[in-house]
Write an enzyme that holds these catalytic residues in place. Structure first.
Site, PDB file in Angstrom:
ATOM      1  N   THR A 187      48.822  -7.631  68.061  1.00  0.00           N
ATOM      2  CA  THR A 187      47.553  -7.302  68.702  1.00  0.00           C
ATOM      3  C   THR A 187      47.694  -7.632  70.189  1.00  0.00           C
ATOM      4  O   THR A 187      48.794  -7.936  70.658  1.00  0.00           O
ATOM      5  CB  THR A 187      46.389  -8.134  68.118  1.00  0.00           C
ATOM      6  N   THR A 195      37.265  -3.521  69.468  1.00  0.00           N
ATOM      7  CA  THR A 195      38.000  -2.492  70.213  1.00  0.00           C
ATOM      8  C   THR A 195      39.506  -2.727  70.258  1.00  0.00           C
ATOM      9  O   THR A 195      40.236  -1.911  70.822  1.00  0.00           O
ATOM     10  CB  THR A 195      37.478  -2.395  71.659  1.00  0.00           C
ATOM     11  N   ILE A 241      42.879  -6.655  65.214  1.00  0.00           N
ATOM     12  CA  ILE A 241      42.353  -6.690  63.854  1.00  0.00           C
ATOM     13  C   ILE A 241      40.970  -6.068  63.787  1.00  0.00           C
ATOM     14  O   ILE A 241      40.629  -5.369  62.829  1.00  0.00           O
ATOM     15  CB  ILE A 241      42.356  -8.139  63.328  1.00  0.00           C
ATOM     16  N   ARG A 301      32.980  -6.728  74.601  1.00  0.00           N
ATOM     17  CA  ARG A 301      32.480  -6.991  75.959  1.00  0.00           C
ATOM     18  C   ARG A 301      32.553  -5.778  76.876  1.00  0.00           C
ATOM     19  O   ARG A 301      31.799  -5.674  77.829  1.00  0.00           O
ATOM     20  CB  ARG A 301      33.281  -8.134  76.591  1.00  0.00           C
ATOM     21  N   LYS A 309      39.439 -22.895  63.986  1.00  0.00           N
ATOM     22  CA  LYS A 309      39.736 -22.028  62.849  1.00  0.00           C
ATOM     23  C   LYS A 309      39.621 -22.787  61.526  1.00  0.00           C
ATOM     24  O   LYS A 309      39.230 -22.214  60.496  1.00  0.00           O
ATOM     25  CB  LYS A 309      41.118 -21.405  63.009  1.00  0.00           C
ATOM     26  N   TYR A 344      42.078 -24.672  69.227  1.00  0.00           N
ATOM     27  CA  TYR A 344      42.186 -23.411  68.496  1.00  0.00           C
ATOM     28  C   TYR A 344      42.284 -23.664  66.996  1.00  0.00           C
ATOM     29  O   TYR A 344      41.498 -23.127  66.203  1.00  0.00           O
ATOM     30  CB  TYR A 344      43.399 -22.608  68.980  1.00  0.00           C
ATOM     31  N   ASP A 363      29.022 -10.317  75.082  1.00  0.00           N
ATOM     32  CA  ASP A 363      30.022 -11.358  75.281  1.00  0.00           C
ATOM     33  C   ASP A 363      29.575 -12.566  74.468  1.00  0.00           C
ATOM     34  O   ASP A 363      28.575 -13.218  74.798  1.00  0.00           O
ATOM     35  CB  ASP A 363      30.121 -11.714  76.769  1.00  0.00           C
ATOM     36  N   ASN A 379      35.045 -11.199  63.906  1.00  0.00           N
ATOM     37  CA  ASN A 379      36.448 -11.138  64.301  1.00  0.00           C
ATOM     38  C   ASN A 379      36.717 -11.616  65.719  1.00  0.00           C
ATOM     39  O   ASN A 379      37.831 -12.026  66.043  1.00  0.00           O
ATOM     40  CB  ASN A 379      36.945  -9.695  64.146  1.00  0.00           C
TER      41      ASN A 379
END
Length: 257
Positions: free
Chosen positions: A183, A10, A13, A33, A152, A148, A59, A86
């Protein structure tokens, strides 16, 4: 009609993937979510592009959420031909300043969810001898950057490793590694972006367009934007100790706009 399932569909990306695929005539399964936001996005896409857009509220930081998407991907009566993993988020602050549960939630979404959803989608794709999975990572995968960056980096390694095991099956996999993209990501994490130069930003639409081109070319890694391709190439050459200092400093100095 080809069906694509997109997590985090929603905003940012994920929403750009939804628009791009709807424009190409894909049937969509939108996962996020917020049910109200999902339904609004589905209605807009259906009205504009004339495609079917199914919504699935989940979620991915929860067992129930991952399980619901796994079940949809494993439904052989409604096969999914393209999976876009994503969904993701960032935490503001250095390691040990972020609550442990927030770090664990990140690993749940960035690692466990991708592992399990890929596992749910692949058997059907392999049996049909077609299909594709795009796992959204980040250029942070190539920079020492706490939980993070580590999560990734796992996405990139996992994607390329599984792709080798899929050789000859007709199924494609690709890790998408965007740099700074306009974003809601930084806003949701409470990170200011006032000190990030304007030239470093990419649009979500450009990221998705380059990703789809790279996927069609059979590439296992997509790094949109020439400047980020160069940055990743340099990162792979420099000692990790130097990268760690630069990356850590950059990650903690976002200031308010």
């Amino acid at each position: 009609m080809t069906t694509a399932l997109i997590t985090g569909a929603t905003a940012g990306i994920g929403a750009a993937f939804a628009r791009r695929l709807a424009r190409s005539g894909y049937r969509l399964v939108l996962v996020a979510r917020d049910t109200e936001r999902l339904e609004r996005a589905a209605a807009d896409l259906s009205a504009k592009y004339g495609v079917e857009a199914e919504v699935l509220t989940a979620d991915l930081a929860t067992e129930e959420g991952i399980g619901a998407v796994e079940a949809r991907l494993a439904d052989s009566a409604r096969p999914v031909d393209l999976l876009v993993n994503n969904a993701g988020f960032g935490n503001k602050g250095a390691f040990l300043t972020v609550p442990l549960q927030d770090e664990l939630d990140m690993l749940k979404v960035h690692v466990e969810a991708i592992l399990r959803l890929t596992t749910a989608a692949l058997p059907g794709m392999r049996e049909r001898r077609r299909g594709a999975i795009v796992n959204v990572a980040s250029v942070a995968a190539f920079l020492p950057r706490g939980t993070y960056g580590a999560s990734k980096a796992w996405v990139v390694s996992f994607t390329q490793g599984v792709l080798r095991d899929l050789g000859g099956t007709g199924v494609r996999m690709m890790a998408l590694c965007p740099g700074f993209t306009r974003t809601e990501f930084h806003e949701r994490a409470g990170m200011g972006t006032g000190n990030i130069p304007a030239w470093s930003w990419l649009s979500a639409e450009r990221v998705v367009d380059e990703a789809m081109r790279d996927l069609a070319r059979g590439r296992s890694l997509s790094v949109p934007g020439k400047r980020y391709k160069i940055a990743v190439a340099v990162a792979r050459l420099l000692p990790s100790g130097k990268l760690g200092g630069l990356s850590s400093k950059a990650a903690r100095t976002y200031r308010a706009d």
